[in-house]
Write an enzyme that holds these catalytic residues in place. Sequence first.
Site, short mmCIF file in Angstrom:
data_model
loop_
_atom_site.label_atom_id
_atom_site.label_comp_id
_atom_site.label_asym_id
_atom_site.label_seq_id
_atom_site.Cartn_x
_atom_site.Cartn_y
_atom_site.Cartn_z
CB CYS A 114 -0.94 0.00 1.20
SG CYS A 114 -1.93 -1.49 1.26
CG HIS A 255 -3.30 3.20 2.13
ND1 HIS A 255 -3.83 2.84 0.92
CD2 HIS A 255 -3.31 2.07 2.90
CE1 HIS A 255 -4.15 1.55 0.95
NE2 HIS A 255 -3.84 1.07 2.14
CG ASN A 285 -6.59 -1.22 1.23
OD1 ASN A 285 -5.88 -0.80 0.33
ND2 ASN A 285 -6.12 -1.71 2.37
O1 UT7 Z 1 -3.82 -1.52 3.69
C1 UT7 Z 1 -2.77 -1.80 4.51
C2 UT7 Z 1 -2.94 -2.37 5.81
N1 UT7 Z 1 -4.22 -2.85 6.16
C3 UT7 Z 1 -4.87 -2.26 7.15
O2 UT7 Z 1 -4.45 -1.24 7.63
C4 UT7 Z 1 -6.10 -2.93 7.68
C5 UT7 Z 1 -6.07 -2.88 9.16
N2 UT7 Z 1 -7.12 -3.61 9.86
C6 UT7 Z 1 -8.44 -3.29 9.79
O3 UT7 Z 1 -8.87 -2.49 9.01
C7 UT7 Z 1 -9.35 -3.94 10.81
O4 UT7 Z 1 -8.56 -4.63 11.73
C8 UT7 Z 1 -10.40 -4.93 10.20
C9 UT7 Z 1 -11.48 -4.13 9.49
C10 UT7 Z 1 -9.75 -5.92 9.26
C11 UT7 Z 1 -11.08 -5.69 11.34
O5 UT7 Z 1 -11.64 -4.78 12.28
P1 UT7 Z 1 -11.37 -4.91 13.84
O6 UT7 Z 1 -12.14 -3.86 14.50
O7 UT7 Z 1 -9.88 -4.93 14.05
O8 UT7 Z 1 -12.02 -6.32 14.17
P2 UT7 Z 1 -11.34 -7.63 14.82
O9 UT7 Z 1 -10.45 -8.30 13.83
O10 UT7 Z 1 -10.77 -7.29 16.16
O11 UT7 Z 1 -12.62 -8.54 15.02
C12 UT7 Z 1 -13.67 -8.18 15.92
C13 UT7 Z 1 -14.81 -9.19 15.76
C14 UT7 Z 1 -14.34 -10.64 15.81
O12 UT7 Z 1 -15.35 -11.39 16.44
P3 UT7 Z 1 -15.25 -11.79 18.02
O13 UT7 Z 1 -13.98 -12.55 18.16
O14 UT7 Z 1 -15.22 -10.47 18.76
O15 UT7 Z 1 -16.50 -12.59 18.25
C15 UT7 Z 1 -14.26 -11.04 14.38
O16 UT7 Z 1 -14.41 -12.44 14.17
O17 UT7 Z 1 -15.41 -9.02 14.48
C16 UT7 Z 1 -15.42 -10.28 13.78
N3 UT7 Z 1 -15.27 -10.01 12.36
C17 UT7 Z 1 -16.32 -9.76 11.56
N4 UT7 Z 1 -17.65 -9.72 11.79
C18 UT7 Z 1 -18.45 -9.42 10.75
C19 UT7 Z 1 -14.13 -9.94 11.63
N5 UT7 Z 1 -14.42 -9.64 10.36
C20 UT7 Z 1 -15.78 -9.53 10.28
C21 UT7 Z 1 -16.67 -9.24 9.24
N6 UT7 Z 1 -18.00 -9.20 9.51
N7 UT7 Z 1 -16.25 -9.00 7.97
#
Ligand code: UT7
Length: 331
Positions: A114, A255, A285
């Site tokens: 990115c 980004h 993204n």
């Molecule tokens: O481009 C270069 C680098 N990339 C980035 O900078 C991306 C960075 N990361 C992110 O944007 C975020 O971490 C994500 C959008 C990928 C995820 O968001 P988050 O707030 O960090 O969620 P998390 O991974 O901590 O997950 C929270 C909960 C989990 O469930 P439990 O364990 O709390 O029951 C996940 O299983 O959300 C769940 N989850 C989802 N639920 C519905 C993860 N993905 C999804 C989804 N839909 N798509």
Amino acid sequence: MAYATFRSIGAYVPKKILTNEDLATMVDTSDDWITKRTGIKERHIAAKEEFTSDMGVKAAELALLRSGLAKEEIDMVVCATISPDYFCMPSTATVISAKLGLKNVTAFDISAACTGFIYALSIAKAFIESGMKKNVLIIGAEKLSAITDYSDRGTCILFGDGAGSAVISATDNKAEAIIDVHTGADGEYADLLMTPNGGSGSAHDALEQESSSCFMQMKGNETFKVAVRTLTKDVVEILEENGIQSDAIKHFIPHQANYRIIKAVGDALKMKEEQVVLTVAKYGNTSGASIPMAINDIYESGRLQKGELMLLDAFGGGLTWGSALIPFSPK
Ligand code: UT7
């Protein structure tokens, strides 16, 4: 001494749109979750027969047209991509050069995920300031849909396809010059965001590879935290080192990975809402393409005017990061 100036911008977005509602029929997710956690509403997806180079060509044609230069005047092409047309060779930059009919150019790809567009910018600046090149076409082009696992809700909700391009030219007018470009990397964090298989480091024999082996994998939450920390430090440093206050920035163009990352860094810089450029809702993204696509958006809407100061920042797989301070200097 020659200075490097940001002379023109162009972008291309494929037609097909993949909405959050579409994704909710494919994996266990919802429009509400994706909107709240990322700010993304939809992303564009390239057609099967549309390659990364095809999108790069369309963006580059616009940047070239707007530069007022003849294509014979371009002496280098740099393409930032993690979704090249071909695995090892030829580079997407050489494919784009051929499709544009560019002769006698130096052409190569760079892999900085990115942050690729900012790395390309730093390379163009260095080649121009050293006197080795005069007009460099830089491109960020991605067909991320080709390396996305559409059964993984942790990644497939984020990524989209598209391309952006800029012409960076030599000038002797310091007022038009790109002020500074920062680039950084830390391979210790490589496992946060990677395509673990398919390369020479893969545990598998090439002939045993499944087509899914080149899909992206991400530890999203850890990546998120490192992104906010690293980006905040980097943008504060580039402003301090150049004696520029954040209120002098007309357009903060981060980004477009996640609205919450953009907001956290923007808040740390005390950026006002009208300074922050947001395209994440409509494009998702697009990795190396996201910053030039965002610049093109404000250019085409008439929001970006000559002489206005842009602050770019990016963060991605590697891990890599970077920032840049640029006055927009069209001819
Ligand atoms: O481009 C270069 C680098 N990339 C980035 O900078 C991306 C960075 N990361 C992110 O944007 C975020 O971490 C994500 C959008 C990928 C995820 O968001 P988050 O707030 O960090 O969620 P998390 O991974 O901590 O997950 C929270 C909960 C989990 O469930 P439990 O364990 O709390 O029951 C996940 O299983 O959300 C769940 N989850 C989802 N639920 C519905 C993860 N993905 C999804 C989804 N839909 N798509």
